[in-house]
Design an enzyme around this catalytic site. Sequence first.
Site, PDB file in Angstrom:
ATOM      1  N   HIS A   1       0.836  -1.205   0.000  1.00 30.47           N
ATOM      2  CA  HIS A   1       0.000   0.000   0.000  1.00 30.47           C
ATOM      3  C   HIS A   1       0.871   1.255   0.000  1.00 30.47           C
ATOM      4  O   HIS A   1       1.265   1.742   1.058  1.00 30.47           O
ATOM      5  CB  HIS A   1      -0.897  -0.017   1.241  1.00 30.47           C
ATOM      6  CG  HIS A   1      -1.755  -1.233   1.340  1.00 30.47           C
ATOM      7  ND1 HIS A   1      -1.268  -2.454   1.765  1.00 30.47           N
ATOM      8  CD2 HIS A   1      -3.069  -1.430   1.056  1.00 30.47           C
ATOM      9  CE1 HIS A   1      -2.252  -3.341   1.737  1.00 30.47           C
ATOM     10  NE2 HIS A   1      -3.354  -2.751   1.320  1.00 30.47           N
TER      11      HIS A   1
ATOM     12  N   HIS B   1      -4.131   3.220  -3.208  1.00 28.03           N
ATOM     13  CA  HIS B   1      -4.263   2.637  -1.866  1.00 28.03           C
ATOM     14  C   HIS B   1      -3.516   1.315  -1.740  1.00 28.03           C
ATOM     15  O   HIS B   1      -2.694   1.164  -0.842  1.00 28.03           O
ATOM     16  CB  HIS B   1      -5.748   2.441  -1.515  1.00 28.03           C
ATOM     17  CG  HIS B   1      -5.961   1.424  -0.442  1.00 28.03           C
ATOM     18  ND1 HIS B   1      -5.879   1.745   0.889  1.00 28.03           N
ATOM     19  CD2 HIS B   1      -6.198   0.090  -0.496  1.00 28.03           C
ATOM     20  CE1 HIS B   1      -6.069   0.645   1.594  1.00 28.03           C
ATOM     21  NE2 HIS B   1      -6.260  -0.371   0.790  1.00 28.03           N
TER      22      HIS B   1
ATOM     23  N   GLU C   1     -17.661  -4.726  24.388  1.00 31.84           N
ATOM     24  CA  GLU C   1     -16.804  -5.920  24.450  1.00 31.84           C
ATOM     25  C   GLU C   1     -15.622  -5.824  23.484  1.00 31.84           C
ATOM     26  O   GLU C   1     -14.501  -6.192  23.815  1.00 31.84           O
ATOM     27  CB  GLU C   1     -17.617  -7.187  24.133  1.00 31.84           C
ATOM     28  CG  GLU C   1     -18.700  -7.534  25.148  1.00 31.84           C
ATOM     29  CD  GLU C   1     -19.994  -6.765  24.900  1.00 31.84           C
ATOM     30  OE1 GLU C   1     -20.070  -5.983  23.922  1.00 31.84           O
ATOM     31  OE2 GLU C   1     -20.943  -6.941  25.687  1.00 31.84           O
TER      32      GLU C   1
ATOM     33  N   HIS D   1     -28.530 -16.145  24.245  1.00 31.39           N
ATOM     34  CA  HIS D   1     -27.510 -16.015  25.282  1.00 31.39           C
ATOM     35  C   HIS D   1     -26.763 -17.325  25.558  1.00 31.39           C
ATOM     36  O   HIS D   1     -25.830 -17.346  26.342  1.00 31.39           O
ATOM     37  CB  HIS D   1     -28.151 -15.521  26.587  1.00 31.39           C
ATOM     38  CG  HIS D   1     -28.447 -14.051  26.581  1.00 31.39           C
ATOM     39  ND1 HIS D   1     -29.144 -13.450  25.564  1.00 31.39           N
ATOM     40  CD2 HIS D   1     -28.117 -13.068  27.461  1.00 31.39           C
ATOM     41  CE1 HIS D   1     -29.244 -12.148  25.823  1.00 31.39           C
ATOM     42  NE2 HIS D   1     -28.627 -11.888  26.953  1.00 31.39           N
TER      43      HIS D   1
HETATM   44  C1  LIG Z   1     -11.364  -4.943   9.869  1.00 34.08           C
HETATM   45  C2  LIG Z   1     -10.827  -4.764   8.472  1.00 34.08           C
HETATM   46  N1  LIG Z   1     -11.667  -4.818   7.452  1.00 34.08           N
HETATM   47  C3  LIG Z   1     -11.221  -4.705   6.184  1.00 34.08           C
HETATM   48  C4  LIG Z   1      -9.887  -4.545   5.951  1.00 34.08           C
HETATM   49  C5  LIG Z   1      -9.378  -4.478   4.514  1.00 34.08           C
HETATM   50  N2  LIG Z   1      -8.958  -3.092   4.222  1.00 34.08           N
HETATM   51  C6  LIG Z   1      -7.686  -2.715   4.287  1.00 34.08           C
HETATM   52  S1  LIG Z   1      -7.496  -1.065   4.051  1.00 34.08           S
HETATM   53  C7  LIG Z   1      -9.154  -0.855   3.828  1.00 34.08           C
HETATM   54  C8  LIG Z   1      -9.765   0.489   3.623  1.00 34.08           C
HETATM   55  C9  LIG Z   1      -8.893   1.461   2.956  1.00 34.08           C
HETATM   56  O1  LIG Z   1      -9.322   2.766   3.172  1.00 34.08           O
HETATM   57  P1  LIG Z   1      -8.679   3.678   4.291  1.00 34.08           P
HETATM   58  O2  LIG Z   1      -8.881   3.069   5.602  1.00 34.08           O
HETATM   59  O3  LIG Z   1      -9.192   5.039   4.088  1.00 34.08           O
HETATM   60  O4  LIG Z   1      -7.133   3.618   3.980  1.00 34.08           O
HETATM   61  P2  LIG Z   1      -6.373   4.447   2.858  1.00 34.08           P
HETATM   62  O5  LIG Z   1      -7.050   4.146   1.570  1.00 34.08           O
HETATM   63  O6  LIG Z   1      -6.485   5.860   3.242  1.00 34.08           O
HETATM   64  O7  LIG Z   1      -4.984   3.926   2.906  1.00 34.08           O
HETATM   65  C10 LIG Z   1      -9.822  -2.066   3.922  1.00 34.08           C
HETATM   66  C11 LIG Z   1     -11.282  -2.222   3.755  1.00 34.08           C
HETATM   67  C12 LIG Z   1      -9.023  -4.498   7.064  1.00 34.08           C
HETATM   68  N3  LIG Z   1      -7.712  -4.365   6.944  1.00 34.08           N
HETATM   69  N4  LIG Z   1      -9.519  -4.583   8.319  1.00 34.08           N
END
Ligand SMILES: Cc1ncc(C[n+]2csc(CCOP(=O)(O)OP(=O)(O)O)c2C)c(N)n1
Length: 650
Positions: A11, A245, A394, A456
């Site tokens: 990334h 990204h 939680e 539960h």
């Molecule tokens: C709990 C979770 N769900 C999904 C992902 C997969 N994932 C990695 S980055 C991302 C989103 C990217 O957007 P952002 O958080 O704005 O990061 P940026 O593009 O700014 O680097 C996702 C859905 C993850 N790492 N963790």
Amino acid sequence: MDAVQKADSGHPGTPMALAPLAYVLWTQHLRYNPANPSWLNRDRFVLSAGHASMLLYSVLYLTGYELTLDDLKQFRQWESKTPGHPEYGYAPGIETTTGPLGQGVGNSVGMAVAEAHMGAVFNRDQKIIDHHVYFIASDGDMMEGVSHESASFAGHAKLGKLIGFYDDNHITIEGDTALTFSDDTGARFEAYGWHVQHVADANDLAALNRAIEAAKAETSRPSLIVIRSHIGYGSPNKHDTAEAHGSALGVDEIVLTKKALGYPSLEPFYVAPEALRYWRDAAKQRAKTEDEWKKIYDAYKAANPALEKELQRRLRGDLPDGWEELIPVFTAKDGNVASRAASGVVINAIGKKIPELMGGSADLASSTNTIIKSEPSFSAENYAGRNFHFGIREHGMGSIMNGMSLFGGIIPYGATFLIFSDYMRPPVRLACIMDRHVIYVYTHDSIGLGEDGPTHQPIEQLSALRAIPGFTLIRPADASETAEAWRAALKHKKGPVALVLTRQKLPFIDRSKYASASGLARGAYVLADSPGGVPQVVLMSTGSEVSLILDAQKKLETDGIRSRAVSMPSQELFARQDQAYRDSVLLKGVKRVAIEAAHPMSWYRWVGDDGVIIGLERFGASAPAPVIYAHLGITADRVIESAKQLVGKK
Ligand SMILES: Cc1ncc(C[n+]2csc(CCOP(=O)(O)OP(=O)(O)O)c2C)c(N)n1
């Protein structure tokens, strides 16, 4: 850009956009020393947006941690120090494992809790624990529920040393955040009680500096700095796109970007010597913060030798002398006791002697019996308190516990109903990945909770938790095993332990007739054999169902069938014993029956191909517990029937 390109995965966009922030933080604000990455009073930095790991790795290299340019070239390769997401224990300077979005925010809150608590307990005239906790969160972090829970708690607890950066770049994987996200995140954090500032341009170093200074000056509220940034900044064709990204930019685009940024060389991984010198010099300046602190610490040690010794004991993770002598012994006089109640007695008996044991529940203290009586609560007014009120959060609880544990000097425990372990499974898994010594107290562990019904009543939770590598689950059969379970949980320093406890009372197991509960330490042990020779069948169980195999054993005996009753409170502890011990308990070649009021999945390994598992493959029901047990066939009669079938007597 180059590391992601070489790995052909990763990334690049967010590291590129946040390079100015990293520059300002590491050269002018953070208290750290690359030569001593774990000194106590360093600032903690958590990259909650763990996918942007190359930002952190680059800065750790530039500032002179033990991470070389070659390590950066090994990004995402087998056993490298630079895995895809930052992993605790791989490279110095990585404070926690991040990647599952939102967790880093929760971990940061936990670290800020620990800073506040340890400072309140140990600081004297000299403030030896007095630092900030910083995190970077992305859109994804801010959308995930766990960051809401943790931020809400942090605002309530007025954790003034916590400073977060929200990378407001309007881009996630599927495109513009306009697709899914209309929150006013700053306003939301203000509503949580945070101090919120905005920086309109991620490249405005002066504005970043001012905001960080103001955040540090704000001591009564956590701070969030919302930074408008542009993902892939500098890349002529990829900036502000979702493509930047999570994919390498491409060799050509990297060249274009370096040219656009006026980078002095097109050679991959080129770092200008004067730039490197500048970073290393800046790091040396920042490292002086440790030298200054050392003087304070020396004065502290001279003035408070006993307290300093105690602090070091806690940081080493050594338990205090004599704590085991306080573990209560339960006898017939105590009668039938629910294991949750026995656990409450144990916590109170040992809690006073083990000040690092700090925890509570997600608003279920009266049900989970997790309050240490006569100890104050942790609150904004009293950070020294040890009884913790996580609120009905939680997921946040699990993540905050990980942060507390990573800080050191604290053994956090957190309680809820076993069914709601599902709500905190992500941080439980991370506690396993990071080998954290945290303790979960999961009560109301089966259909035995009765009338609250199937929503539960846990069914699949035991097998699902047992499936997490490194997890240790202990489901004690009576009060004596509950005491032993706490002993095991405190001594088990590598990885989390869950104590799985009943709501309902459990029959007293007379240890003068049956084996001592100390066998729990080995995971499974022989409670009793029928007289008259080698057993024909082995009966095994955990928790509330152990009394069923003891009943079955008696009846089988009168029918002339010799059986062995095995209590197996922890499959994981048992699996770690040597083969000889395991064979001595389970008797190779002898057929086995297992019974547990839960999904049978985790028992197949232990009963063998020709064994029988009596479990549940349906949801429970709302009714008094004995009625549910009878209707769903979790009974001594079923054990007897199965045993007879196995030995050919039916
Ligand atoms: C709990 C979770 N769900 C999904 C992902 C997969 N994932 C990695 S980055 C991302 C989103 C990217 O957007 P952002 O958080 O704005 O990061 P940026 O593009 O700014 O680097 C996702 C859905 C993850 N790492 N963790």
